[in-house]
Design a protein around this motif. Structure first.
Motif, PDB file in Angstrom:
ATOM      1  N   ALA A 181     -11.121  18.903   4.665  1.00  0.00           N
ATOM      2  CA  ALA A 181     -10.779  17.517   5.012  1.00  0.00           C
ATOM      3  C   ALA A 181      -9.272  17.303   4.964  1.00  0.00           C
ATOM      4  O   ALA A 181      -8.687  16.635   5.829  1.00  0.00           O
ATOM      5  N   GLU A 182      -8.659  17.880   3.950  1.00  0.00           N
ATOM      6  CA  GLU A 182      -7.206  17.719   3.824  1.00  0.00           C
ATOM      7  C   GLU A 182      -6.503  18.351   5.034  1.00  0.00           C
ATOM      8  O   GLU A 182      -5.610  17.741   5.640  1.00  0.00           O
ATOM      9  N   GLN A 183      -6.924  19.563   5.382  1.00  0.00           N
ATOM     10  CA  GLN A 183      -6.285  20.229   6.505  1.00  0.00           C
ATOM     11  C   GLN A 183      -6.552  19.508   7.821  1.00  0.00           C
ATOM     12  O   GLN A 183      -5.729  19.526   8.737  1.00  0.00           O
ATOM     13  N   ALA A 184      -7.706  18.817   7.898  1.00  0.00           N
ATOM     14  CA  ALA A 184      -8.023  18.101   9.129  1.00  0.00           C
ATOM     15  C   ALA A 184      -7.249  16.796   9.251  1.00  0.00           C
ATOM     16  O   ALA A 184      -7.246  16.172  10.316  1.00  0.00           O
ATOM     17  N   GLY A 185      -6.623  16.359   8.152  1.00  0.00           N
ATOM     18  CA  GLY A 185      -5.796  15.165   8.254  1.00  0.00           C
ATOM     19  C   GLY A 185      -6.334  13.919   7.576  1.00  0.00           C
ATOM     20  O   GLY A 185      -5.857  12.812   7.828  1.00  0.00           O
ATOM     21  N   ALA A 186      -7.321  14.078   6.683  1.00  0.00           N
ATOM     22  CA  ALA A 186      -7.862  12.909   5.978  1.00  0.00           C
ATOM     23  C   ALA A 186      -6.767  12.250   5.137  1.00  0.00           C
ATOM     24  O   ALA A 186      -5.945  12.937   4.533  1.00  0.00           O
ATOM     25  N   ALA A 187      -6.769  10.925   5.093  1.00  0.00           N
ATOM     26  CA  ALA A 187      -5.838  10.185   4.239  1.00  0.00           C
ATOM     27  C   ALA A 187      -6.317  10.199   2.787  1.00  0.00           C
ATOM     28  O   ALA A 187      -5.535   9.991   1.860  1.00  0.00           O
TER      29      ALA A 187
ATOM     30  N   MET B  88       0.845  -1.206   0.000  1.00  0.00           N
ATOM     31  CA  MET B  88       0.000   0.000   0.000  1.00  0.00           C
ATOM     32  C   MET B  88       0.877   1.252   0.000  1.00  0.00           C
ATOM     33  O   MET B  88       1.782   1.389   0.790  1.00  0.00           O
ATOM     34  N   ASN B  89       0.579   2.145  -0.910  1.00  0.00           N
ATOM     35  CA  ASN B  89       1.350   3.389  -0.930  1.00  0.00           C
ATOM     36  C   ASN B  89       0.448   4.561  -0.547  1.00  0.00           C
ATOM     37  O   ASN B  89      -0.764   4.406  -0.384  1.00  0.00           O
ATOM     38  N   SER B  90       1.054   5.736  -0.423  1.00  0.00           N
ATOM     39  CA  SER B  90       0.294   6.875   0.075  1.00  0.00           C
ATOM     40  C   SER B  90      -0.754   7.359  -0.930  1.00  0.00           C
ATOM     41  O   SER B  90      -1.672   8.080  -0.571  1.00  0.00           O
ATOM     42  N   ASN B  91      -0.622   6.935  -2.183  1.00  0.00           N
ATOM     43  CA  ASN B  91      -1.626   7.335  -3.167  1.00  0.00           C
ATOM     44  C   ASN B  91      -2.882   6.485  -3.094  1.00  0.00           C
ATOM     45  O   ASN B  91      -3.927   6.863  -3.607  1.00  0.00           O
ATOM     46  N   VAL B  92      -2.729   5.297  -2.539  1.00  0.00           N
ATOM     47  CA  VAL B  92      -3.871   4.383  -2.401  1.00  0.00           C
ATOM     48  C   VAL B  92      -3.878   3.894  -0.955  1.00  0.00           C
ATOM     49  O   VAL B  92      -3.479   2.782  -0.647  1.00  0.00           O
ATOM     50  N   PRO B  93      -4.330   4.751  -0.058  1.00  0.00           N
ATOM     51  CA  PRO B  93      -4.145   4.445   1.366  1.00  0.00           C
ATOM     52  C   PRO B  93      -5.206   3.521   1.961  1.00  0.00           C
ATOM     53  O   PRO B  93      -5.204   3.338   3.179  1.00  0.00           O
ATOM     54  N   PHE B  94      -6.082   2.960   1.127  1.00  0.00           N
ATOM     55  CA  PHE B  94      -7.153   2.130   1.682  1.00  0.00           C
ATOM     56  C   PHE B  94      -7.154   0.725   1.096  1.00  0.00           C
ATOM     57  O   PHE B  94      -6.876   0.543  -0.093  1.00  0.00           O
ATOM     58  N   ARG B  95      -7.474  -0.234   1.937  1.00  0.00           N
ATOM     59  CA  ARG B  95      -7.654  -1.626   1.521  1.00  0.00           C
ATOM     60  C   ARG B  95      -8.590  -2.269   2.546  1.00  0.00           C
ATOM     61  O   ARG B  95      -8.831  -1.721   3.629  1.00  0.00           O
ATOM     62  N   GLY B  96      -9.082  -3.448   2.199  1.00  0.00           N
ATOM     63  CA  GLY B  96      -9.873  -4.220   3.158  1.00  0.00           C
ATOM     64  C   GLY B  96     -11.237  -3.628   3.442  1.00  0.00           C
ATOM     65  O   GLY B  96     -11.943  -3.207   2.520  1.00  0.00           O
TER      66      GLY B  96
ATOM     67  N   VAL C  55      -6.434  20.394  -3.990  1.00  0.00           N
ATOM     68  CA  VAL C  55      -5.880  19.629  -2.858  1.00  0.00           C
ATOM     69  C   VAL C  55      -4.813  18.676  -3.375  1.00  0.00           C
ATOM     70  O   VAL C  55      -4.691  18.458  -4.587  1.00  0.00           O
ATOM     71  N   SER C  56      -4.053  18.073  -2.454  1.00  0.00           N
ATOM     72  CA  SER C  56      -3.079  17.081  -2.892  1.00  0.00           C
ATOM     73  C   SER C  56      -3.373  15.699  -2.309  1.00  0.00           C
ATOM     74  O   SER C  56      -2.683  14.735  -2.589  1.00  0.00           O
ATOM     75  N   VAL C  57      -4.421  15.601  -1.505  1.00  0.00           N
ATOM     76  CA  VAL C  57      -4.798  14.332  -0.906  1.00  0.00           C
ATOM     77  C   VAL C  57      -5.389  13.414  -2.002  1.00  0.00           C
ATOM     78  O   VAL C  57      -5.987  13.903  -2.953  1.00  0.00           O
ATOM     79  N   PRO C  58      -5.189  12.098  -1.904  1.00  0.00           N
ATOM     80  CA  PRO C  58      -5.752  11.204  -2.927  1.00  0.00           C
ATOM     81  C   PRO C  58      -7.286  11.224  -2.925  1.00  0.00           C
ATOM     82  O   PRO C  58      -7.907  11.360  -1.865  1.00  0.00           O
ATOM     83  N   ILE C  59      -7.846  11.080  -4.107  1.00  0.00           N
ATOM     84  CA  ILE C  59      -9.300  11.182  -4.288  1.00  0.00           C
ATOM     85  C   ILE C  59      -9.862   9.846  -4.760  1.00  0.00           C
ATOM     86  O   ILE C  59      -9.313   9.205  -5.658  1.00  0.00           O
ATOM     87  N   MET C  60     -10.958   9.419  -4.130  1.00  0.00           N
ATOM     88  CA  MET C  60     -11.719   8.255  -4.590  1.00  0.00           C
ATOM     89  C   MET C  60     -12.943   8.759  -5.354  1.00  0.00           C
ATOM     90  O   MET C  60     -13.760   9.471  -4.789  1.00  0.00           O
ATOM     91  N   ALA C  61     -13.030   8.392  -6.627  1.00  0.00           N
ATOM     92  CA  ALA C  61     -14.203   8.744  -7.432  1.00  0.00           C
ATOM     93  C   ALA C  61     -15.263   7.690  -7.191  1.00  0.00           C
ATOM     94  O   ALA C  61     -14.998   6.493  -7.321  1.00  0.00           O
TER      95      ALA C  61
END
Lengths: 300, 300, 300, 300
Positions: C97-103, C1-9, C131-137
């Motif tokens: 959300a980004e400033q609050a710390g969302a992955a 898992m990398n920081s661009n795809v921070p979710f699994r499971g 923003v620079s946080v990864p986005i899920m469409a």
């Protein structure tokens, strides 16, 4: 009306009654056809969906075609359903209908495998080449399994003897799109009973319907009111029969017309399996609807 | 496997080839059946949608049934399609298939008029009473025109020799609902090619498919991988054939399988009108897909 | 898992509880989030459909975002829903959300007017630029009102920080088409509960679900069984929870999860009108389902 | 016409124009409202779908409501859209509209989660209790995400000040079913532009439409022809504008009306993102359609 477009107004669909041992009951059939002619229908259309065309053998279809033309005897034009899953089969029935004296034939591109537009065009083209009688192209995705777009229907009308379109998608916008695409001279017919008023408003040449079996004054009356531009009367006549139209469509025309005829005191024969009669509760509901339909009609 | 549920794994569907003069081409047909048996199919299913059942006469159907059983000669079980629009017609073909040696028969309640649940039940019940061979009830709204609910399918399974269900709605949730409703012992078969992996994951007993005509190693390989609980291999084999499965479904199985066989160097006969061959561009696309499918298969 | 795809499971969705006077009940919310983290969820997703995102004011959304990140405190990644009908609105919430710390943040193109593909692309592109946080469409026609094709989703993935896709059409073929189109490295997530098994079989990276609120052992267990290629166990665990998954989808996640939590003895607050609690009969049905779900789980 | 049913005929929908910096452009808005009143519309309906209601803040909605009532100044009745995802939100906007002088308010039960019939009823009931102005219940599954059945609409009409129904499913059978269920005194309005003729034939009291922005003579002319029972003229006027009606629906009313106004030489402001202007090709197509619409109108 010219010979290329021999139908207008109310084109009535008889059911095909069967005997107790599953044969076509031709004497009963002829009586039912006579009733439709006698009550003022402007055309008769054997071997439609109402007439359970796909459940009949080739020989049974021939017999029904002949019986219809003999019974009608030229009083009104006859539109014979000649559809078959194979192209060869349609050609065979189209020729028989033409020779028997049909004023027109109706072809729905029956599917099992979805046909491409090109396959449908070839199908119609080969049939049209084999006969000279005018052809009504019939679009009814719910029974035929295929939905012909206005664009495809326009292409079919380029075949010389494809001169009429019957639209039964149940969407008046489709008829409007046809009229828009093809101009006001196109002969399009409504095959969706609950759209009868909307279709006439949109310019339909005729209404293909089994309803004259049960309420001929109302179906014929609606057409006459539209002809006379009496929108108030047309609307009143339409709503008077709307519940009946919804019922016969919801329950399936062969089952519902048979049940209705019997409630009106007519013999209507048996259905062919897998079709089964309406349940007792459904018959009672139809009885109540017919009572409501009849009363205002006799009062009016 | 018991005699009531004689099918598992890959049940392969041959096409029905025609001669240039529109007759069934039995010699070619037998060669195509032999190919399917030879490449490891676990069952053979003549006269399905792939075999253009509804476009054949009664006599042609009999001939195809006999030819299949002679060619297969007991090596794998044979599942004969016996559907017909009328109940009487199904009974006739069911009896013929049983006498010819079919291990099972498949019945899709073909529609024209939408049948009620009760009509469908009576239809199956009358057929089941006429034979003792196990029956697969086949649900495919896209070709049959009717959608049988899980509840209705459960009711059909109460008829003693209705023992198998083939689901082709293309919705894996329907198979899951069947498994939930009927318990893990129900024998359900997937008839939707692009759902092959999902259906096996959901517990399907078999996959009814025409794909073994074009890529037998992949179809058989997928089944074996699932049997061995090798999900990674199953997924890899599935995606290797997914494009092909999508193509043959999108273009119609008879057209696509015929074209594919010819691309693979096999004789596949003619189609029966109104069906027409794939266009040149479609054939080229299929050629490219088959190239991609073959290369990794030989490498793997 | 990398920081661009921070979710699994298993990515778990909390509901948003309200007080009796229609305010967001943050203390109850934090307890519910803690439950989800404590039971092993691999990610937490506030302000999804389950969290009734569209019914909240901007300020309420900010408060829920902050409360989630404080409560989770870095134990698992947090995916914040930032959708809004206007592009300006999404940008505002994405930045918060980004400033609050969302992955990561999730964006569903909410519709009222159907958006064109180009409008949707511009919408995502403007948000992604802010923003620079990864986005899920997120594709969910049933709630969002728009259906994004695999082709459009592929185009969205060309935007650098759009790195994940959540598919909730309920059609496993759509996920397969995505995987086919995008290659095996694409990170796609299943958002349709009844497709959990089929989606993992098809290669989904994760399952976005509210089910861990009610049956965390089963949701986490299914994921683990798939990871270990134990298809038999995965299938057994899936069918054990299938009835529950069907129920919570059919009744609406906020209503069903609230009712389920209360049946399990948890405080779950009030719904916001127009949403109303399940009826008494529905609550009893859910109680029976939860009983069936729990018993085998403790026994297993 | 009584005070409970203050609308009939052509109820015209203005767009909401925005400035270059994304604020509502009230001066332009007022000019567009004036055009609609000046060209003979029988009512004005701000903050509908055409007016991008869901994309506006509460304060923007208030400003548009006030501007409309000031500009119309009692010349025709004003129907204000007050929908909101939450019940509390609808109540707030309903009260504002009433105090501002609206003759009626329109409520579409906006969804995200599908609402139950009971939730929808409670939603309307709470709004109706909060105001005394007549309410039009608006059914439009395509934009609102919910489809209210005729039976539910009948139930809503039992709430004293819910007195009107706007039907936009695009299915004339739904209007007919309403008329059948509710009797000929029900005030139902057509919100589906391509059904304008069919709906008037079916007895609609009025037509809610943005078309008067672009072709007021035709919309008003159609209504007058129907009033005079001149079905031939009505049909001719309808087909004259049918292509335009199809276009504005297909492209989305805010985009298409803005483009059309500009083609007619009017200032129409900007759209709010995510909405984008029509493409150049679409604008040219609309230009050709407007040319065809205008020519016969001036000749006629």
């Amino acid at each position: 009306m010219n010979s290329n477009v021999p139908f207008r107004g109310i084109i009535a669909y008889p059911i095909t009654p069967f005997t107790a041992d599953n044969a076509v009951d031709l004497p009963t059939y002829r009586r039912l056809v006579e009733r439709l002619v006698g009550s003022g229908s402007h055309g008769i259309a054997p071997l439609g969906s109402t007439g359970v065309l796909p459940y009949l053998t080739d020989e049974e279809r021939d017999a029904v075609t002949k019986a219809t033309l003999q019974q009608v005897a030229g009083r009104v034009p006859v539109l014979v359903g000649v559809s078959h899953l194979t192209t060869t089969g349609v050609v065979r029935h189209a020729r028989f209908a033409e020779q028997a004296g049909a004023a027109g034939i109706m072809v729905i591109p029956m599917s099992y495998w979805k046909l491409t537009d090109n396959e449908i065009f070839q199908h119609f083209d080969r049939v049209a080449s084999a006969v000279s009688v005018p052809i009504m192209a019939y679009n009814n995705p719910a029974t035929g399994g295929l939905d012909m777009s206005p664009t495809l229907l326009k292409r079919l009308l380029e075949i010389p003897n494809v001169t009429m379109i019957k639209e039964s998608t149940g969407d008046v916008q489709r008829m409007q799109a046809l009229r828009q695409l093809l101009g006001e001279d196109v002969a399009f017919y409504n095959g969706s009973n609950p759209l009868a008023l909307a279709a006439f408003a949109a310019g339909a040449t005729g209404w293909c319907t089994a309803a004259p079996n049960l309420a001929p004054e109302l179906t014929m009356g609606l057409y006459e009111a539209v002809q006379q531009q009496d929108l108030t009367a047309a609307r009143q006549l339409f709503y008077q029969q709307f519940e009946l139209l919804q019922f016969i469509v919801a329950k399936g025309l062969p089952r519902a017309i048979k049940a209705g005829l019997e409630l009106l005191g007519e013999q209507a024969g048996e259905l062919r399996a897998p079709l089964q009669p309406l349940t007792e509760a459904e018959q009672q509901e139809l009885g109540r609807i017919l009572d409501r339909v009849q009363v205002p009609a006799t009062a009016g």
